[in-house]
Structure formats: structure tokens, C-alpha cells
Scaffold this active site. Structure first.
Site, short mmCIF file in Angstrom:
data_model
loop_
_atom_site.label_atom_id
_atom_site.label_comp_id
_atom_site.label_asym_id
_atom_site.label_seq_id
_atom_site.Cartn_x
_atom_site.Cartn_y
_atom_site.Cartn_z
N ARG A 39 32.97 35.59 42.62
CA ARG A 39 33.04 34.19 42.17
C ARG A 39 32.18 33.26 43.01
O ARG A 39 31.67 32.25 42.51
CB ARG A 39 34.50 33.73 42.16
CG ARG A 39 35.25 34.32 40.99
CD ARG A 39 36.70 33.99 41.02
NE ARG A 39 37.31 34.20 39.71
CZ ARG A 39 38.60 34.25 39.48
NH1 ARG A 39 39.45 34.10 40.47
NH2 ARG A 39 39.06 34.43 38.26
N LYS A 207 50.65 43.68 33.10
CA LYS A 207 51.72 43.14 32.25
C LYS A 207 51.34 42.99 30.78
O LYS A 207 50.32 42.40 30.44
CB LYS A 207 52.15 41.77 32.78
CG LYS A 207 52.99 41.88 34.04
CD LYS A 207 53.09 40.56 34.75
CE LYS A 207 54.17 39.66 34.16
NZ LYS A 207 54.17 38.33 34.81
N GLY A 360 39.73 39.20 36.61
CA GLY A 360 39.34 39.30 38.00
C GLY A 360 39.43 40.73 38.52
O GLY A 360 38.52 41.21 39.20
N GLY A 384 42.02 34.68 32.71
CA GLY A 384 42.96 33.88 31.92
C GLY A 384 42.23 32.99 30.94
O GLY A 384 42.62 32.88 29.77
#
Ligand code: ADP
Ligand code: MG
Length: 402
Positions: A39, A207, A360, A384
Site C-alpha cells: 500500500r 469468513k 489485502g 472491502g
């Protein structure tokens, strides 16, 4: 309305002007060492262009999730040092966010200087749900660049957040998309509008609940959705398979069953799993059939048979979106699934396919497993944000630039 970008701002002239830049410098740290500088590297082009054009650059960014104000372990100090190295130019770090030190340093900037403010999330107003609180912080940020200042939104990883440094500042200053944000939007538009077929989606990670909305949205658009990672066990469990000690989200079982009923021909689950006794790097790996996971064992990767099936699904894909590792790639014994699937995507890209990696940890996996970054068409910096875009949601930080 079209979004103005960095080139528009440079054409208007920035020499001697204060420019506030929201970057995404939220890199993973291990004992103060940056384990993946992706990043930071991605933030350089915008900052370099502004500095070279003579702007007085004030950068704001967050690191982690500090809960109770300033905390040394969330300081941007290691990031300021790494950013200086990448830019080949000293980046000062303010000792506070919008306090006396930030103000003094901002006033002392000369043309081309770059000042990084301390972790914006040290100020609780950044993420406040109260519009007035966020606006008050935004006003203080604007003060640092003065009345003829401008705002450049370049933190793609946060554009899905309605936060003071992402959203509210854009209501107060002339605003522009930085090169990173502009590039990310272009890629996402390509994934949602003109997708060449076959269109394959690869989903993994920990998840299911994080990714259900995107599965629901893409199930009607993609030709195949390949599922691995920790989330595959909730899908397997919904088919009555026993998953041992593997990651399982009980509350999502019914939703997964429904998805398989509705889109069974699109969704593909692993046929074999690499299991181990416990979640640890030195636990002994063992390959079992996906419907024969022994009690007391946990699945930490997809097996070689799954990689082979997934590879054949991916080999002729013209468009591929990948989010989430296939296994616990951080442990070398459980990295083969992620590596194999990544190689299949690289193969399809080499044959002319368009591939996007979002997330990420997925991007970190590419680098940590020694795979060539240029083997993919695009590696996104925002997991996200790209997922929410693909879910069809409006991203506040993009909307406000329009
Ligand atoms: P991304 O950041 O790419 O969106 P996620 O944050 O959703 O990905 O998930 C990444 C994490 O999922 C990794 O740290 C990886 O170790 C973990 N993971 C993958 N497979 C499993 C598994 N079978 N069991 C537990 N964790 C897993
Ligand atoms: Mg992640």
C-alpha cells in the site's frame, strides 16, 4: 458527473498550494516491521506528482484500529520512514493529527514538502457516526492546507467508509481522485460492465459472512464461483458433511445451503482438503476427501485434487476476480492451494484473460509466495472497497467526488 482527477488538479496548478491527500498506508506490521509495503508503494505516484509540481503536501492516513486515542503501537512512524525511502525524499511525521505540532509543521512547509499527519484514527471523530463531529475534524484538516487548498482522495482501501478524512473533507475543498483511486475505479467498472466470458470468481479467506453479499450478487453474473479457504467449510457443512474442527459459521449454514440450491451449477466446492490436528505451522498436513474430514482435525488448505479441478475451470476464463486465500498460506505446509490457484489465474492471464486480485491478504499471498505481481492484470489495494463495489453498493468516498 465525471470525477476530476489528479491531472485536472495539476493542470489547474498546485505550485505553492496546500494539498491534502488521503492515502491508504494501512500496512501489516510485525513488531514494528512492515511485512508487506504494497500500500505504501501504491501511494507513491500521487504523492510524487504533487511534490514534484511544487505542492505543499499534507498526507492523512490510518493504521490499524486504535480504540482509545493515541497509542504508540499504532503510530505511523515506521510508515513515514518507509514512505521516505520509497519517495527518495524526507517525509516529516507530525506528532499529532490536527494539534499544535501538525499546525506548526503545516505552516512551515515549503513547495514540494510532504508532511504525514499522525494516525487519523487517534482522533475518534474520524469514524464518528455523528455528522457534526466528523465535520469539525474535517474543518481542522482543511485548516492545514489553507483556503486555496485542494483535496486528493487516493486511499482506495477506505472509500467505502463515510469518514471525516475520506468523505467530509471532500465537502469542504475542491476534490480530485488520485491516480490510485482512478485506476481502481476503472478496473472495477471493467469487472461490472464489459466482462468477457467465461467469467470466473475465486473466493476464499476466513469468513463467509464477509463475502456472502458478493457471492449473491456475482452468482447471477459469473459463469463459475470457486470457493476455498476457511469459508468453504460452512458450505460443506450445509451439505451435511462433517467438518471436524474446521472454521464454521453456524449461523450461515442455512444461507449457504440456499445458495447451493439456487446456484449449484455455478458454485464449486473443494473435493479434497488438507487437514491438521491444530492451527499451527508445524502441524502435520494430511490430504483427505472433502466429505471425510476426521473428527478432531481441521481443514487448513484445499487439496491437490481441488486445485486440479479449479485450474481446469480457470484455464479458459477471460475474466477472473480473486478475493481470499484458499488456505492458511502464512504456514508453508498449507500454502499449496493458494499457490496452485494463483498459478492457474496467472496462466489464464497469460492467455489474454483479464484478472483482478482484491483483498489485502490475497495480495500479500501473491508477494509472500514469490508469484510475479505482473502475472495478474491488476492487484487491488482495497479488499472491502472492491467487494462493496462488486456487491453493487454506492461507495461514499467515490460518490462525494462526483
Ligand atoms: P482478504 O484480505 O484477501 O480479503 P480474508 O481477510 O478474507 O482475505 O482472509 C484471509 C485469511 O484467511 C488468511 O489470514 C488465511 O490464513 C485465512 N484462511 C484461509 N483459509 C483458512 C482456513 N482453512 N482456516 C482458517 N483460516 C483460513
Ligand atoms: Mg483480510
Amino acid at each position: 458527473m465525471a470525477v476530476k482527477n489528479l491531472d485536472d488538479l495539476l493542470a489547474e496548478g498546485v505550485s505553492g498550494r496546500g494539498v491534502l491527500v488521503r492515502s491508504d498506508l494501512n500496512v501489516p506490521l510485525d513488531n514494528g516491521n512492515i511485512t508487506d509495503p504494497g500500500r505504501i508503494i501504491a501511494s507513491v505516484p500521487t504523492l510524487k506528482a504533487l511534490s514534484e509540481a511544487g505542492a505543499k503536501v499534507v498526507v492523512t492516513a490510518h493504521l490499524g484500529r486504535p480504540k482509545n486515542g493515541p497509542a504508540p503501537e499504532f503510530s505511523l512512524a515506521p510508515v513515514a520512514a518507509a514512505l521516505s525511502d520509497q519517495l527518495g525524499r524526507h517525509v516529516q511525521l507530525a506528532g499529532d493529527v490536527v494539534g499544535t505540532d501538525a499546525l506548526a509543521r503545516a505552516e512551515g512547509l515549503t513547495d514540494g514538502d510532504i508532511l504525514l499527519l499522525e494516525n487519523i484514527r487517534f482522533d475518534p471523530r474520524e469514524t464518528s457516526k455523528d455528522d457534526a463531529e466528523r465535520l469539525a475534524l474535517a474543518r481542522q484538516l482543511v485548516e492545514l492546507v489553507g483556503d486555496d487548498g485542494a483535496f486528493v482522495s487516493d486511499g482506495f482501501g477506505v472509500v467505502h467508509r463515510k469518514q471525516a478524512s475520506v468523505y467530509d473533507v471532500a465537502t469542504l475543498l475542491p476534490h480530485y481522485a488520485g491516480t490510485l483511486v482512478a485506476a481502481e475505479i476503472k478496473v472495477l467498472e471493467q469487472l461490472t460492465s464489459s466482462t468477457d466470458r467465461p467469467y470466473a470468481v475465486v473466493l476464499g479467506g476466513s469468513k463467509v459472512s464477509d463475502k456472502l453479499a458478493v457471492i449473491e450478487n456475482l452468482a447471477t453474473k459469473a459463469d463459475s464461483i470457486v470457493i476455498g479457504g476457511g469459508m468453504c467449510f460452512t458450505f460443506l457443512a450445509s451439505q451435511g458433511v462433517s467438518v471436524g474442527k474446521s472454521l464454521l459459521e453456524e449461523s450461515m449454514i442455512d444461507t449457504c445451503r440456499k445458495l447451493l440450491e439456487d446456484y449449484g451449477d455455478v458454485i464449486h466446492l473443494p473435493v479434497d482438503i488438507v487437514v491438521a490436528d491444530e492451527f499451527s505451522a508445524d502441524s502435520t498436513p494430511e490430504v483427505v476427501r472433502a466429505d471425510q474430514i476426521p473428527d478432531g482435525k481441521m481443514g487448513l488448505d484445499v487439496g491437490p485434487g481441488s486445485v486440479e479441478r479449479f485450474t481446469s475451470l480457470l484455464s479458459n476464463a477471460q475474466t477472473i476476480f480473486w478475493n481470499g486465500p484458499m488456505g492458511v498460506f502464512e504456514f508453508p505446509a498449507f500454502a499449496a492451494g493458494t499457490k496452485g490457484v494463483a498459478e492457474a489465474i496467472i496462466g489464464a492471464t497469460g492467455k489474454g484473460g483479464f484478472s483482478v486480485v482484491g483483498g489485502g491478504d490475497s495480495a500479500a499471498a501473491v508477494r509472500q509466495l514469490g508469484l510475479p505481481e505482473d502475472g495478474f492484470s491488476h492487484i487491488s489495494t482495497g479488499g472491502g472497497a472492491s467487494l462493496e463495489y462488486l456487491e453493487g453498493k454506492t461507495l461514499p468516498g467515490i460518490q462525494i467526488l462526483q
